[in-house]
Design a protein around this motif. Structure first.
Motif, PDB file in Angstrom:
ATOM      1  N   MET A  29       1.034  -1.203   0.052  1.00  0.00           N
ATOM      2  CA  MET A  29       0.245  -0.151   0.076  1.00  0.00           C
ATOM      3  C   MET A  29       0.850   1.344  -0.028  1.00  0.00           C
ATOM      4  O   MET A  29       1.816   1.307   0.639  1.00  0.00           O
ATOM      5  CB  MET A  29      -1.048   0.003   1.322  1.00  0.00           C
ATOM      6  CG  MET A  29      -2.049   1.070   1.242  1.00  0.00           C
ATOM      7  SD  MET A  29      -2.588   1.346   2.779  1.00  0.00           S
ATOM      8  CE  MET A  29      -1.697   2.708   3.271  1.00  0.00           C
ATOM      9  N   GLU A  30       0.488   2.147  -0.976  1.00  0.00           N
ATOM     10  CA  GLU A  30       1.382   3.358  -0.855  1.00  0.00           C
ATOM     11  C   GLU A  30       1.036   4.317   0.328  1.00  0.00           C
ATOM     12  O   GLU A  30      -0.216   4.062   0.877  1.00  0.00           O
ATOM     13  CB  GLU A  30       1.346   4.186  -2.185  1.00  0.00           C
ATOM     14  CG  GLU A  30      -0.208   4.863  -2.336  1.00  0.00           C
ATOM     15  CD  GLU A  30      -1.180   3.962  -2.546  1.00  0.00           C
ATOM     16  OE1 GLU A  30      -1.323   3.397  -3.659  1.00  0.00           O
ATOM     17  OE2 GLU A  30      -2.102   3.969  -1.733  1.00  0.00           O
ATOM     18  N   LEU A  33      -0.647   7.191   2.555  1.00  0.00           N
ATOM     19  CA  LEU A  33      -1.607   8.275   2.289  1.00  0.00           C
ATOM     20  C   LEU A  33      -1.063   9.651   2.427  1.00  0.00           C
ATOM     21  O   LEU A  33      -0.148   9.838   2.988  1.00  0.00           O
ATOM     22  CB  LEU A  33      -2.776   8.134   3.424  1.00  0.00           C
ATOM     23  CG  LEU A  33      -3.489   6.533   3.619  1.00  0.00           C
ATOM     24  CD1 LEU A  33      -4.241   6.843   4.722  1.00  0.00           C
ATOM     25  CD2 LEU A  33      -4.077   6.422   2.233  1.00  0.00           C
ATOM     26  N   ASP A  45      -2.033   9.921   9.807  1.00  0.00           N
ATOM     27  CA  ASP A  45      -2.743   9.301  10.989  1.00  0.00           C
ATOM     28  C   ASP A  45      -3.554  10.282  11.691  1.00  0.00           C
ATOM     29  O   ASP A  45      -4.597  10.536  12.235  1.00  0.00           O
ATOM     30  CB  ASP A  45      -1.991   8.260  11.664  1.00  0.00           C
ATOM     31  CG  ASP A  45      -1.978   7.006  10.637  1.00  0.00           C
ATOM     32  OD1 ASP A  45      -2.191   7.097   9.417  1.00  0.00           O
ATOM     33  OD2 ASP A  45      -1.725   5.962  11.251  1.00  0.00           O
ATOM     34  N   LEU A 104      -6.158  12.505  10.078  1.00  0.00           N
ATOM     35  CA  LEU A 104      -7.201  11.571   9.482  1.00  0.00           C
ATOM     36  C   LEU A 104      -8.064  11.177  10.913  1.00  0.00           C
ATOM     37  O   LEU A 104      -9.096  11.046  10.766  1.00  0.00           O
ATOM     38  CB  LEU A 104      -6.703  10.264   8.819  1.00  0.00           C
ATOM     39  CG  LEU A 104      -6.459  10.538   7.340  1.00  0.00           C
ATOM     40  CD1 LEU A 104      -5.615   9.341   7.083  1.00  0.00           C
ATOM     41  CD2 LEU A 104      -7.479  10.914   6.624  1.00  0.00           C
ATOM     42  N   ILE A 131      -9.285   8.711   1.718  1.00  0.00           N
ATOM     43  CA  ILE A 131      -8.165   7.604   1.789  1.00  0.00           C
ATOM     44  C   ILE A 131      -8.448   6.827   0.558  1.00  0.00           C
ATOM     45  O   ILE A 131      -7.378   6.114   0.341  1.00  0.00           O
ATOM     46  CB  ILE A 131      -8.249   6.525   3.016  1.00  0.00           C
ATOM     47  CG1 ILE A 131      -9.740   5.967   3.204  1.00  0.00           C
ATOM     48  CG2 ILE A 131      -8.207   7.562   4.398  1.00  0.00           C
ATOM     49  CD1 ILE A 131     -10.075   4.660   3.893  1.00  0.00           C
ATOM     50  N   ARG A 143      -5.205   1.214   5.506  1.00  0.00           N
ATOM     51  CA  ARG A 143      -6.209   2.683   5.527  1.00  0.00           C
ATOM     52  C   ARG A 143      -7.677   2.170   5.954  1.00  0.00           C
ATOM     53  O   ARG A 143      -8.286   3.121   6.351  1.00  0.00           O
ATOM     54  CB  ARG A 143      -6.039   3.227   4.116  1.00  0.00           C
ATOM     55  CG  ARG A 143      -7.008   2.363   2.780  1.00  0.00           C
ATOM     56  CD  ARG A 143      -6.848   2.915   1.668  1.00  0.00           C
ATOM     57  NE  ARG A 143      -5.614   2.479   0.924  1.00  0.00           N
ATOM     58  CZ  ARG A 143      -5.312   3.061  -0.144  1.00  0.00           C
ATOM     59  NH1 ARG A 143      -6.261   4.045  -0.776  1.00  0.00           N
ATOM     60  NH2 ARG A 143      -4.322   2.718  -0.935  1.00  0.00           N
ATOM     61  N   PHE A 167      -9.693   3.242   8.996  1.00  0.00           N
ATOM     62  CA  PHE A 167     -10.211   4.710   9.385  1.00  0.00           C
ATOM     63  C   PHE A 167     -11.870   4.514   8.891  1.00  0.00           C
ATOM     64  O   PHE A 167     -12.277   5.379   8.999  1.00  0.00           O
ATOM     65  CB  PHE A 167      -9.715   5.975   8.200  1.00  0.00           C
ATOM     66  CG  PHE A 167      -8.226   6.150   8.686  1.00  0.00           C
ATOM     67  CD1 PHE A 167      -8.204   6.803   9.882  1.00  0.00           C
ATOM     68  CD2 PHE A 167      -7.291   5.672   7.877  1.00  0.00           C
ATOM     69  CE1 PHE A 167      -6.725   7.091  10.326  1.00  0.00           C
ATOM     70  CE2 PHE A 167      -5.871   6.191   8.236  1.00  0.00           C
ATOM     71  CZ  PHE A 167      -5.734   6.881   9.640  1.00  0.00           C
ATOM     72  N   GLU A 218      -8.452  -3.809  -0.940  1.00  0.00           N
ATOM     73  CA  GLU A 218      -7.127  -3.888  -0.228  1.00  0.00           C
ATOM     74  C   GLU A 218      -7.325  -3.690   1.084  1.00  0.00           C
ATOM     75  O   GLU A 218      -7.857  -2.637   1.363  1.00  0.00           O
ATOM     76  CB  GLU A 218      -6.175  -2.912  -0.933  1.00  0.00           C
ATOM     77  CG  GLU A 218      -4.782  -3.080  -1.087  1.00  0.00           C
ATOM     78  CD  GLU A 218      -4.013  -1.953  -1.751  1.00  0.00           C
ATOM     79  OE1 GLU A 218      -2.875  -1.965  -1.350  1.00  0.00           O
ATOM     80  OE2 GLU A 218      -4.459  -1.118  -2.469  1.00  0.00           O
ATOM     81  N   ARG A 251       4.377   4.613  17.655  1.00  0.00           N
ATOM     82  CA  ARG A 251       4.605   4.951  16.320  1.00  0.00           C
ATOM     83  C   ARG A 251       6.014   5.700  16.390  1.00  0.00           C
ATOM     84  O   ARG A 251       6.492   6.362  17.219  1.00  0.00           O
ATOM     85  CB  ARG A 251       3.552   6.016  16.287  1.00  0.00           C
ATOM     86  CG  ARG A 251       2.247   5.375  15.924  1.00  0.00           C
ATOM     87  CD  ARG A 251       1.523   6.758  16.168  1.00  0.00           C
ATOM     88  NE  ARG A 251       0.190   6.401  15.794  1.00  0.00           N
ATOM     89  CZ  ARG A 251      -0.422   6.218  14.643  1.00  0.00           C
ATOM     90  NH1 ARG A 251       0.371   6.407  13.443  1.00  0.00           N
ATOM     91  NH2 ARG A 251      -1.739   5.815  14.300  1.00  0.00           N
TER      92      ARG A 251
END
Ligand code: SF4
Lengths: 623, 234
Positions: free
Chosen positions: A1-2, A4, A8, A11, A21, B12, B15, B88, B119
């Motif tokens: 996955m590339e 975003l 975070d 978002l 997204i 992703r 979210f 995905e 993180r």
């Protein structure tokens, strides 16, 4: 996955991060090294609205069918993200690749309503593209507009490099081929625009001069060069089997406004209501074939998994094979447990039967759009719906078990009198009486009958017979609305009737922009600079901000609104050839004044001019 | 027949909120052409129910939902058919046939495993402290936190809801926490309490939470994964 485009942290702190997204079911990904043209398709409103629009899905699919082109999507960031992007200087990005719009070859913006104009500037601004087309450099994308508002693009003409006037299926290939050709040499934006302007349907505003009379009306509209066309001809697909259909529409992760599969059954409308722009600009009526539609319906449901399907057209009841189509859908979708949501059909025995099969009668209401309260006024607007039609339709519906009726009207129409608007209340009362006359007391089970009438503020639009009409003032509209409200209170069954009206200042602005000219661009820009975005959302619209901007630019809104236009006035949009002649529209304006109806295209051809293209309803066998 | 479907939600798709995940699977089941059962009436809906909802921003490889189906093929076939129509970052991992009398996933959930990682860019100067005192933190008899509801703030002891916890090999915190309608503890609360214990400030963006598995009580009172309640369809 590339990666975003948004972190975070961002978002997680904004509303509905899923708007930004990408990655939705059926989105198209391509290898950047394998494509020549990057096209960003923009709907300048929030994601949930933009994702609900069929036109974008059609273009997205069509452009991505080209191996050399990758079309991605972009929507207006909602106000919360808008603020963050400005603060942190994050450039606007496309959903698929999550990369900045600025690097694209094209930014296509669909113009569905005038109230999105400030959002166009938001999108350009956040992308880092100069707002004025004249200030763009060789590095900026070509900004192209399409959609219904291009039928008078003048208020926003200076923000666009070009407009595509007509249906996307026709000349996009020619345009993209030309672009590729021009890119092979040293890129020269101006040279490309000059060549593109010769493609039918492509309007490059910077190649035209506009002159004004001292009174503010237009004196001339002329191409700057001899090889640039005087008139831009709207592009239409004459054979709908040539119009591709997106068999794999995008399926959003979050609930959007239209969370369902949509089947476009036809384009255009035979009716010719005089207030309706769509009815004129999408002429002639062209059907899709029943076989194609059946196939699409099944494919779309299988590829999206939607639980609901609906039909899209201006007037589905006029689709010649509607019974066959609906019977097919009821059977096929019934088996698949897919709901059918019906568009507003003309109420008759057939449509009532269909509705009773697919909807819960007790919960749904019946919709009529008489638009005006009296037969006289319905003749003025050429609304071919008679009081008998309505009464009979309501009677049958009440017998069938319905007891909720919705009626749509417009106030402040041309040549309307107080008698006509009193008719709104009277007609509503008559329908209530029909209920009590038809349904015996013991069968009145589903709660009391309820009739809801609502009225909007009529806005005259370009390319309609009412393009010459002055728009009413807000004061007069309010007075009329109050009068109607009082009239409702006098009715016998007043407890069963409800009248609502939307008196929004926003209608006035819509009126100004709809028939505006190029002098409005600086006003729109000023409003934007003063914080105006999402004008289509009442919570963000500021009438005051707009009125101040008009004042600052010495422009009188009344010039665009209440001024009586001369029959020989040159309108800002007259350079577009929609097929329907100005002479026909003027005749219609005269007939409106006299209260005379014009037959619809299937009853008899009225010679509007579109027949020159030799397709659709104009060449259907007529008895 | 009742089927239990296990899936992973990563990348992703963290979210996408719980309600949208439910809508997502309804459409996916339709796209995959599985023989799901529907309710009666004008607006039929699929008879599926989800286990423990996952907070926005949390990833997982141990999510479940149950569905009533008219027929089923094999586990392998159904997993493949679903994965052929997935987005995905959303993967179906397992499909199990449940005994007819099985209670729904939502009703039986009792615990979850989580991995909480720091993180990059957060707590950079406090890494040693962060990973050096977890055991001390856990050895407390009581771990009191303030649980905020709309109306009140309440002092709650969460120690009993931490069923198991330790530093995992991958420099992250592993924890097994009570989950479900009787007792429910979120890993974010544990981390907040731990930061308080260390006297460093808690940053909600500082940790990425990942759910590893969702459990229910087995017959002997032991924890078994929700999948273990059903059988593989061979
Ligand atoms: S030419 Fe005649 S049939 Fe064709 S659209 Fe115009 S009025 Fe209708």
């Amino acid at each position: 996955m590339e990666k975003l485009a948004l972190s975070d942290e961002i978002l997680m702190t904004i509303e509905k991060p899923a708007r930004y997204i990408g990655g939705e079911i059926n989105h198209v990904k391509k290898d950047l090294s394998q494509v020549d043209i990057r096209f960003a398709m923009c709907f300048p409103d929030v994601y949930e609205i933009g994702m609900s629009h069929l036109g974008i899905q059609i273009l997205y699919d069509m452009l991505n069918k080209r191996a050399d082109t990758w079309c991605e999507r972009v929507y207006s960031p909602w106000v919360d993200l808008d603020r963050v992007m400005r603060e942190q200087k994050i450039p606007l990005f496309a959903l698929e690749s999550q990369t900045p719009i600025k690097a694209f070859d094209f930014l296509g913006i669909t113009l569905q309503y005038e109230m999105c104009y400030t959002n166009i500037l938001q999108v350009l601004d956040l992308s880092g593209i100069p707002l004025w087309a004249s200030e763009r450099t060789e590095d900026d994308p070509i900004v192209i507009g399409g959609g219904p508002c291009t039928y008078n693009p003048e208020p926003i003409a200076d923000f666009f490099d070009m407009f595509y006037i007509g249906e996307g299926e026709v000349v996009y290939d020619t345009l993209l081929d030309l672009y590729k050709e021009c890119r092979k040499n040293v890129w020269d934006r101006a040279a490309f625009l000059r060549e593109a302007a010769k493609i039918p349907g492509i309007y490059v505003p910077s190649l035209y001069n506009v002159g004004y009379h001292p009174d503010g009306t237009i004196s001339n509209f002329t191409p700057k060069y001899e090889d640039i066309p005087q008139k831009i001809t709207k592009q239409v697909v004459m054979d709908m089997s040539d119009a591709t259909y997106p068999e794999k529409p995008l399926v959003p992760f979050i609930k959007v406004t239209q969370d369902r599969a949509v089947l476009e059954v036809m384009r255009g409308c035979i009716r010719g209501c005089r207030f309706c722009q769509a009815g004129m600009i999408y002429r002639p009526v062209r059907n899709r074939s029943l076989e194609d539609l059946k196939r699409y319906a099944v494919e779309i449901i299988e590829n999206t998994g939607h639980e609901e399907i609906s039909l899209s057209s201006l007037s589905s009841s006029d689709f010649t094979e509607l019974p066959e189509l609906l019977n097919f859908l009821i059977e096929e979708m019934g088996e698949r447990k897919v709901n059918i949501s019906l568009p507003s059909l003309r109420i008759d025995a057939f449509s009532l039967d269909v509705m009773s099969k697919v909807q819960d009668i007790r919960r749904t209401s019946l919709t009529f759009a008489p638009e005006a309260g009296t037969q006289k006024q319905r003749n003025v607007i050429n609304k071919g719906l008679t009081e008998e039609d309505i009464i009979e339709g309501a009677r049958q519906a009440f017998l069938g078990g319905w007891n909720k009726v919705k009626l749509y009207f417009m106030l402040s129409q041309p040549f309307e009198t107080y008698d006509d608007i009193a008719g709104i209340a009277d007609l509503s009362e008559r329908i209530a009486e029909v209920y009590y006359d038809t349904v015996p007391k013991e069968e009145r089970t589903g709660g009391p009958v309820s009739i809801t009438a609502s009225a909007s503020f009529f806005v005259p639009k370009p390319f309609t017979p009412f393009q010459w009409a002055p728009m009413d003032t807000m004061e007069s509209f309010q007075e009329k609305a109050h009068f109607v409200k009082d009239r409702f209170r006098e009715q016998l069954n007043k407890k069963r009737l409800r009248f609502t009206y939307h008196s929004a200042d926003v209608s006035l602005l819509e009126g100004i922009l709809a028939r505006g000219d190029r002098r409005l661009a600086p006003v729109i820009l000023e409003v934007y600079k003063n914080g105006g975005i999402f004008d289509a959302w009442s919570e963000f619209y500021s009438h005051e901000r707009w009125m101040k901007a008009f004042e600052n630019h010495n422009l009188d809104p009344e010039f665009y609104l209440t001024r009586e236009r001369a029959e020989d006035e040159l309108f800002p949009w007259d350079f577009i050839d929609i097929g329907v002649t100005k002479r026909f529209l003027l005749e219609e304006w005269h007939r409106a004044k006299e209260g005379r109806m014009t037959p619809n295209c299937r009853m008899s051809c009225s010679g509007c001019g579109v027949a020159k293209w030799g397709g659709g309803v104009c060449i259907e066998a007529k008895n | 027949m009742k089927l239990r479907i296990k899936y992973a939600k990563t990348g992703r798709l963290k979210f996408i909120g719980h309600l949208d995940v439910m809508r997502y699977f309804q459409k996916a089941i339709r796209r995959a052409g599985l023989d799901v059962a529907y309710s009666q009436g004008f607006n039929p809906h699929q008879l599926i129910t989800f286990a423990a909802p996952l907070g926005l921003g949390v990833t997982s490889e141990g999510e479940y939902f149950d569905g009533e189906f008219h027929s089923a093929t094999t586990t392998e076939d159904m997993v493949n058919r679903l994965n052929a129509v997935m987005a995905e970052d959303m993967r179906v991992l397992d499909v199990r046939l449940l005994p007819d009398k099985a209670k729904t996933a939502m009703a039986v959930v009792s615990a979850s495993d989580y991995l909480v990682s720091v993180r990059s860019g957060y707590y950079a100067t406090e890494t040693d402290r962060l990973f050096g005192h977890f055991q001390d933190f856990l050895e407390q008899k009581q771990i009191e936190i303030i649980k905020k509801t709309k109306k009140s703030e309440q002092l709650t002891d969460i120690r009993g809801m931490i069923l198991e916890a330790h530093i995992s090999a991958a420099q992250s915190f592993y924890m097994k926490l009570a989950t479900g309608s009787i007792a429910n503890l979120k890993p974010e609360l544990v981390m907040e309490a731990y930061c308080n214990f260390l006297g460093i400030s808690y940053d909600p963006f500082g940790f990425q939470v990942h759910r590893l598995e969702t459990y229910m009580d087995g017959e002997q009172g032991e924890l078994i994964s929700l999948a273990a309640a059903g059988d593989i369809l061979a």
